[in-house]
Design an enzyme around this catalytic site. Structure first.
Site, mmCIF file in Angstrom:
data_model
loop_
_atom_site.group_PDB
_atom_site.id
_atom_site.type_symbol
_atom_site.label_atom_id
_atom_site.label_comp_id
_atom_site.label_asym_id
_atom_site.label_seq_id
_atom_site.Cartn_x
_atom_site.Cartn_y
_atom_site.Cartn_z
ATOM 1 N N ASP A 172 -70.019 19.614 46.171
ATOM 2 C CA ASP A 172 -71.500 19.741 46.227
ATOM 3 C C ASP A 172 -71.828 20.580 47.357
ATOM 4 O OD1 ASP A 172 -70.039 17.365 47.300
ATOM 5 O OD2 ASP A 172 -71.770 16.494 47.881
ATOM 6 N N LYS A 203 -63.663 16.883 44.478
ATOM 7 C CA LYS A 203 -64.627 15.720 44.950
ATOM 8 C C LYS A 203 -63.830 14.389 45.188
ATOM 9 C CE LYS A 203 -68.766 13.882 45.136
ATOM 10 N NZ LYS A 203 -69.903 14.228 46.022
ATOM 11 N N ASP A 205 -70.632 30.550 37.222
ATOM 12 C CA ASP A 205 -71.762 31.030 36.886
ATOM 13 C C ASP A 205 -72.796 31.233 38.070
ATOM 14 O OD1 ASP A 205 -71.233 31.029 34.129
ATOM 15 O OD2 ASP A 205 -73.043 29.974 33.483
ATOM 16 N N TYR A 259 -63.470 18.278 29.997
ATOM 17 C CA TYR A 259 -63.523 18.935 28.589
ATOM 18 C C TYR A 259 -62.942 18.194 27.818
ATOM 19 C CZ TYR A 259 -66.042 22.655 30.778
ATOM 20 O OH TYR A 259 -67.027 23.508 31.360
ATOM 21 N N ASP A 292 -66.321 26.082 36.036
ATOM 22 C CA ASP A 292 -67.275 26.725 35.250
ATOM 23 C C ASP A 292 -68.620 26.908 35.920
ATOM 24 O OD1 ASP A 292 -68.218 27.715 32.642
ATOM 25 O OD2 ASP A 292 -68.446 25.739 31.676
HETATM 26 P P1 ATP Z 1 -74.204 29.426 25.030
HETATM 27 O O1 ATP Z 1 -74.978 28.388 24.467
HETATM 28 O O2 ATP Z 1 -73.849 30.324 24.092
HETATM 29 O O3 ATP Z 1 -73.678 29.141 26.506
HETATM 30 P P2 ATP Z 1 -76.675 29.913 26.593
HETATM 31 O O4 ATP Z 1 -77.984 30.824 26.288
HETATM 32 O O5 ATP Z 1 -76.883 28.410 26.530
HETATM 33 O O6 ATP Z 1 -75.775 30.343 25.447
HETATM 34 P P3 ATP Z 1 -75.868 31.831 28.283
HETATM 35 O O7 ATP Z 1 -75.515 32.638 27.437
HETATM 36 O O8 ATP Z 1 -74.489 31.791 29.286
HETATM 37 O O9 ATP Z 1 -76.186 30.324 27.795
HETATM 38 O O10 ATP Z 1 -77.041 32.520 29.133
HETATM 39 C C1 ATP Z 1 -78.001 31.534 29.758
HETATM 40 C C2 ATP Z 1 -79.305 32.855 29.773
HETATM 41 O O11 ATP Z 1 -78.860 33.825 30.690
HETATM 42 C C3 ATP Z 1 -79.572 33.369 28.539
HETATM 43 O O12 ATP Z 1 -80.574 32.637 27.968
HETATM 44 C C4 ATP Z 1 -79.814 34.820 29.009
HETATM 45 O O13 ATP Z 1 -81.187 34.904 28.975
HETATM 46 C C5 ATP Z 1 -79.076 35.073 30.050
HETATM 47 N N1 ATP Z 1 -77.943 35.820 29.770
HETATM 48 C C6 ATP Z 1 -76.712 35.404 29.594
HETATM 49 N N2 ATP Z 1 -75.802 36.397 29.429
HETATM 50 C C7 ATP Z 1 -76.573 37.579 29.623
HETATM 51 C C8 ATP Z 1 -76.104 39.040 29.430
HETATM 52 N N3 ATP Z 1 -75.117 39.324 29.382
HETATM 53 N N4 ATP Z 1 -77.229 39.733 29.614
HETATM 54 C C9 ATP Z 1 -78.482 39.618 29.806
HETATM 55 N N5 ATP Z 1 -78.775 38.057 30.064
HETATM 56 C C10 ATP Z 1 -77.841 37.337 29.867
#
Ligand code: ATP
Length: 356
Positions: A216, A183, A244, A130, A240
């Site tokens: 990986d 890694k 996810d 980061y 991170d």
């Molecule tokens: P950021 O740039 O803030 O990380 P992002 O859209 O790139 O935002 P996320 O917000 O983590 O990344 O989410 C990726 C996708 O997952 C979103 O576009 C959304 O469709 C879905 N998503 C994320 N959080 C939720 C939630 N709490 N409820 C429903 N869908 C969600």
């Protein structure tokens, strides 16, 4: 008990509103004396005062008993020199919140991709890749020429040790297994140092099994045998990404809670981002945000040996689980009928009316 609520960007205000309704209900039932104070950060704060993270918010965090942070869309912010500080980064640095705990589990009723999983990712939160926060001064990502971009990754002995300590202690409360993800076959110096320090700490926990997996392979094994993992210990960026993945396996990003923990302070913030694509549609799933707040209450209850608060936190999780178990009260991301606000009302009502 003062709760500082920072809704943030995108879906932040919606999931915060739903969570606040649940917390109010908890407060009424358990007489916890919550005083909820809401402050703008992110784009809203920038429009008002030219700063995405107004300086006085840091003092308010110190003064509060608990801070519930929403997601932030820092990608859309102006440069830091023009007021666009990333609040997630700022609080982690300022309060040295070095441990990011991100549990993921399959909850009854939630349509998950897998049958069985109950794990927690323990992610180092202050160094690694980061680049906007791993230097004392300046930024670790830079361009020596217009054609070359470089990034520096920082791993320290102390940073590795303290996060390992958290992971082994966590494993002791659970199924007594730590999987360290690295890694070190390629990043022999940096991940090598991390791995070495994890093993040193592990020697003090002979009752906890230590497994080593390369990152990986871990991405694949998490899908193949998620039930075999208990505590996953790793560096900042791997943690991170893997958390996810784990949240998605459990039903979606809307199910991934997290708290950022330091020596004396913890701040909750769901693992997902601000999801600008669905903001304002009342369709976001507030579960991750609610469960993050629940984890924070639990953390405070344990430190203060406050049984009343601990009991309330337990009931909060049970009420969320109860709403999730019923297909009629699930949210739209898992093809349920409820919007963000209605889901909050259902959970609040369960807390109020059930004898959980
Ligand atoms: P950021 O740039 O803030 O990380 P992002 O859209 O790139 O935002 P996320 O917000 O983590 O990344 O989410 C990726 C996708 O997952 C979103 O576009 C959304 O469709 C879905 N998503 C994320 N959080 C939720 C939630 N709490 N409820 C429903 N869908 C969600």
């Amino acid at each position: 008990m003062k709760l500082l609520i920072l809704p943030g960007d995108g879906i932040g205000p919606e999931i915060t509103r739903a969570t606040a309704e649940v917390l109010q209900s908890l407060n009424s039932r358990f007489v916890l004396g919550f005083e909820m104070v809401e402050r703008d950060i992110g784009q809203k704060a920038y429009e008002m005062c030219g700063q995405t993270m107004p300086e006085e918010i840091f003092d308010e965090i110190w003064d509060a008993d608990a801070t519930i942070l929403g997601p932030v869309d820092s990608y859309a912010y102006p440069p830091e020199s023009e007021g666009g500080v990333n609040p997630s980064k700022a609080v982690r640095l300022k309060f040295d919140l070095f441990a990011n705990l991100r549990p993921s589990k399959v909850r009854p009723g939630v349509p998950a991709m897998i049958k069985n999983m109950d794990l927690v990712v323990v992610r180092e939160n202050t160094e690694g890749f980061y680049s906007d926060r791993n230097m004392h001064m300046g930024n670790a990502e830079f361009m020596p020429t217009p054609e070359v971009a470089l990034s520096i990754r920082k791993i320290t002995r102390e940073g590795s040790r303290r996060i390992a300590q958290v992971a082994f202690e966590k494993a002791r409360e659970r199924r007594k297994k730590v999987t360290v993800v690295h890694k070190a076959n390629v990043l022999k110096v940096t991940d090598g140092l991390f791995l070495k320090e994890v093993k040193v700490v592990g020697e003090h926990f002979p009752d906890v099994e230590l497994e080593e997996v390369i990152v990986d392979a871990m991405a694949a094994l998490l899908i193949r045998r998620p039930e075999s993992f208990d505590v996953i210990l790793t560096t900042n960026m791997y943690g991170d990404i893997l958390s996810d993945e784990a949240a998605e396996l459990s039903g979606g990003l809307g199910f991934g809670p997290s708290i950022n923990v330091g020596e004396n302070i913890a701040i909750s913030q769901a693992a997902h981002g601000s999801a600008p694509d669905i903001a304002g549609h009342d369709s976001a799933n507030p579960t991750a945000h609610m469960l993050s707040a629940q984890m924070l209450l639990q953390w405070i209850a344990m430190r203060r040996e406050d049984n009343q608060l601990g009991n309330a936190a337990m009931v909060m999780e049970q009420a969320i689980n109860s709403a999730l178990r019923n297909p009629d009260t699930q949210t739209q991301d898992v093809n349920g009928p409820l919007g963000t606000r209605a889901f909050g009302t259902v959970v609040a009502e369960i807390i109020k009316n059930s004898n959980l």
